[in-house]
Write a protein that holds these residues in place. Structure first.
Motif, PDB file in Angstrom:
ATOM      1  N   ARG A 108       3.594  20.441   6.707  1.00 23.04           N
ATOM      2  CA  ARG A 108       4.204  20.537   5.385  1.00 23.04           C
ATOM      3  C   ARG A 108       4.840  19.200   5.048  1.00 23.04           C
ATOM      4  N   ASP A 109       5.409  18.545   6.061  1.00 23.89           N
ATOM      5  CA  ASP A 109       6.100  17.272   5.917  1.00 23.89           C
ATOM      6  C   ASP A 109       5.183  16.172   6.471  1.00 23.89           C
ATOM      7  N   LYS A 110       4.313  15.618   5.629  1.00 28.82           N
ATOM      8  CA  LYS A 110       3.319  14.624   6.052  1.00 28.82           C
ATOM      9  C   LYS A 110       3.951  13.375   6.672  1.00 28.82           C
ATOM     10  N   PRO A 111       5.069  12.860   6.133  1.00 25.60           N
ATOM     11  CA  PRO A 111       5.687  11.693   6.772  1.00 25.60           C
ATOM     12  C   PRO A 111       6.117  11.952   8.217  1.00 25.60           C
ATOM     13  N   LEU A 112       6.413  13.187   8.563  1.00 19.78           N
ATOM     14  CA  LEU A 112       6.777  13.519   9.938  1.00 19.78           C
ATOM     15  C   LEU A 112       5.585  13.277  10.867  1.00 19.78           C
ATOM     16  N   CYS A 113       4.406  13.652  10.434  1.00 17.52           N
ATOM     17  CA  CYS A 113       3.195  13.407  11.216  1.00 17.52           C
ATOM     18  C   CYS A 113       2.931  11.902  11.307  1.00 17.52           C
ATOM     19  N   ALA A 114       3.076  11.192  10.197  1.00 17.00           N
ATOM     20  CA  ALA A 114       2.856   9.739  10.208  1.00 17.00           C
ATOM     21  C   ALA A 114       3.833   9.062  11.159  1.00 17.00           C
ATOM     22  N   GLU A 115       5.083   9.511  11.170  1.00 14.31           N
ATOM     23  CA  GLU A 115       6.070   8.943  12.092  1.00 14.31           C
ATOM     24  C   GLU A 115       5.661   9.202  13.542  1.00 14.31           C
ATOM     25  N   ALA A 116       5.162  10.399  13.828  1.00 12.85           N
ATOM     26  CA  ALA A 116       4.738  10.723  15.187  1.00 12.85           C
ATOM     27  C   ALA A 116       3.604   9.809  15.651  1.00 12.85           C
ATOM     28  N   LEU A 117       2.784   9.360  14.735  1.00 14.85           N
ATOM     29  CA  LEU A 117       1.658   8.487  15.058  1.00 14.85           C
ATOM     30  C   LEU A 117       2.024   7.010  15.038  1.00 14.85           C
ATOM     31  N   ASN A 118       3.242   6.680  14.609  1.00 19.74           N
ATOM     32  CA  ASN A 118       3.613   5.284  14.389  1.00 19.74           C
ATOM     33  C   ASN A 118       4.148   4.613  15.642  1.00 19.74           C
TER      34      ASN A 118
ATOM     35  N   ALA B 284       3.669  -3.474  10.451  1.00 17.60           N
ATOM     36  CA  ALA B 284       2.589  -2.487  10.468  1.00 17.60           C
ATOM     37  C   ALA B 284       3.035  -1.149   9.898  1.00 17.60           C
ATOM     38  N   SER B 285       4.331  -0.974   9.679  1.00 26.10           N
ATOM     39  CA  SER B 285       4.871   0.317   9.276  1.00 26.10           C
ATOM     40  C   SER B 285       5.369   0.346   7.832  1.00 26.10           C
ATOM     41  N   VAL B 286       5.100  -0.700   7.082  1.00 30.20           N
ATOM     42  CA  VAL B 286       5.607  -0.799   5.713  1.00 30.20           C
ATOM     43  C   VAL B 286       4.645  -0.125   4.741  1.00 30.20           C
ATOM     44  N   TYR B 287       5.220   0.602   3.789  1.00 29.53           N
ATOM     45  CA  TYR B 287       4.446   1.202   2.707  1.00 29.53           C
ATOM     46  C   TYR B 287       5.311   1.188   1.450  1.00 29.53           C
TER      47      TYR B 287
ATOM     48  N   MET C 275       0.846  -1.160   0.000  1.00 35.80           N
ATOM     49  CA  MET C 275       0.000   0.000   0.000  1.00 35.80           C
ATOM     50  C   MET C 275       0.906   1.242   0.000  1.00 35.80           C
ATOM     51  N   ASP C 276       0.553   2.251  -0.785  1.00 38.29           N
ATOM     52  CA  ASP C 276       1.397   3.452  -0.844  1.00 38.29           C
ATOM     53  C   ASP C 276       1.194   4.312   0.408  1.00 38.29           C
ATOM     54  N   PHE C 277       2.091   5.263   0.598  1.00 36.73           N
ATOM     55  CA  PHE C 277       2.120   6.075   1.812  1.00 36.73           C
ATOM     56  C   PHE C 277       0.787   6.771   2.056  1.00 36.73           C
ATOM     57  N   TYR C 278       0.274   7.470   1.062  1.00 35.44           N
ATOM     58  CA  TYR C 278      -0.942   8.259   1.270  1.00 35.44           C
ATOM     59  C   TYR C 278      -2.168   7.395   1.495  1.00 35.44           C
ATOM     60  N   THR C 279      -2.266   6.271   0.811  1.00 36.13           N
ATOM     61  CA  THR C 279      -3.379   5.372   1.040  1.00 36.13           C
ATOM     62  C   THR C 279      -3.338   4.843   2.465  1.00 36.13           C
ATOM     63  N   ARG C 280      -2.136   4.541   2.929  1.00 32.93           N
ATOM     64  CA  ARG C 280      -1.977   3.946   4.254  1.00 32.93           C
ATOM     65  C   ARG C 280      -2.161   4.951   5.397  1.00 32.93           C
ATOM     66  N   PHE C 281      -1.645   6.182   5.250  1.00 29.40           N
ATOM     67  CA  PHE C 281      -1.586   7.099   6.381  1.00 29.40           C
ATOM     68  C   PHE C 281      -2.395   8.390   6.236  1.00 29.40           C
ATOM     69  N   GLU C 282      -2.929   8.677   5.068  1.00 32.34           N
ATOM     70  CA  GLU C 282      -3.570   9.971   4.804  1.00 32.34           C
ATOM     71  C   GLU C 282      -4.708  10.300   5.765  1.00 32.34           C
ATOM     72  N   ASP C 283      -5.610   9.361   6.021  1.00 34.99           N
ATOM     73  CA  ASP C 283      -6.752   9.637   6.902  1.00 34.99           C
ATOM     74  C   ASP C 283      -6.306   9.954   8.322  1.00 34.99           C
TER      75      ASP C 283
ATOM     76  N   TYR D 197       9.720  -0.920  -1.142  1.00 33.32           N
ATOM     77  CA  TYR D 197       9.124  -1.091   0.176  1.00 33.32           C
ATOM     78  C   TYR D 197       9.940  -0.274   1.171  1.00 33.32           C
ATOM     79  N   LEU D 198       9.253   0.590   1.907  1.00 30.99           N
ATOM     80  CA  LEU D 198       9.903   1.411   2.923  1.00 30.99           C
ATOM     81  C   LEU D 198       9.220   1.170   4.259  1.00 30.99           C
ATOM     82  N   ARG D 199       9.936   1.464   5.321  1.00 30.24           N
ATOM     83  CA  ARG D 199       9.367   1.283   6.658  1.00 30.24           C
ATOM     84  C   ARG D 199       9.409   2.611   7.385  1.00 30.24           C
ATOM     85  N   LEU D 200       8.283   3.011   7.918  1.00 26.92           N
ATOM     86  CA  LEU D 200       8.170   4.241   8.690  1.00 26.92           C
ATOM     87  C   LEU D 200       8.816   4.021  10.055  1.00 26.92           C
ATOM     88  N   PRO D 201       9.711   4.926  10.489  1.00 18.55           N
ATOM     89  CA  PRO D 201      10.319   4.763  11.815  1.00 18.55           C
ATOM     90  C   PRO D 201       9.277   4.890  12.916  1.00 18.55           C
ATOM     91  N   LYS D 202       9.560   4.251  14.058  1.00 17.70           N
ATOM     92  CA  LYS D 202       8.678   4.405  15.224  1.00 17.70           C
ATOM     93  C   LYS D 202       8.797   5.824  15.767  1.00 17.70           C
TER      94      LYS D 202
END
Length: 153
Positions: A23-33, A39-42, A1-9, A48-53
């Motif tokens: 401005r930096d959406k992945p920063l918010c996703a990381e804060a929520l991870n 569970a963190s792969v997109y 699943m791509d980043f926005y599909t996985r974390f946008e909502d 395939y990338l993994r969002l840091p905890k």
């Protein structure tokens, strides 16, 4: 699943709650991870990338004893649950609920992400939005954290 599909909502809901648009959406996703490796792969750009905890962001700022009084884990967790941020946290697949520690870490990580994304002004605004400190307490906290050489003790 791509980043926005996985974390946008979750990002959009969190931005609404805290009153800050990242401005930096992945920063918010990381804060929520709080999720583990699976569970963190997109997928981004076919990789395939993994969002840091969120641990890195939760300890971003140099918090002090004032932080311990004003932003203790119990209070951070209470604020997060009250505002419904628990619905936005990325958890391991076997984890069914968000613990107080997970919530406190996520709120602290969100504050760190906001500061990285928008600086002192954005962080003050979000702290006020979340009612973590009064305007006077926020001013004192920021003076102590960022300009400690000017504070007489």
């Amino acid at each position: 699943m791509d980043f926005y599909t996985r974390f946008e909502d979750a990002i959009a809901r969190s931005e609404t709650v805290i009153g800050h648009t990242f401005r930096d959406k992945p920063l918010c996703a990381e804060a929520l991870n709080n999720g583990g490796p699976t569970a963190s792969v997109y997928i981004a750009n076919g990789q395939y990338l993994r969002l840091p905890k969120n641990d890195r962001l939760a300890v971003y700022a140099t918090w002090t004893s004032m932080r311990n009084d004003m932003l203790c884990n119990d209070h951070l967790a209470q604020v997060g649950f009250t505002l419904g941020l628990n619905r936005n946290i990325n958890k391991d697949t076997g984890t069914t609920s968000v613990s107080k520690k997970m919530m406190a870490t996520a709120v602290e990580a969100i504050l760190g992400a906001v500061h990285l994304d928008g600086g002192d002004v954005a962080l003050r605004r979000v702290m006020a939005q979340l009612r973590l400190a009064s305007p006077c307490e926020t001013l004192v906290l920021f003076q102590y954290l960022f300009f400690p050489m000017f504070i007489e003790i």
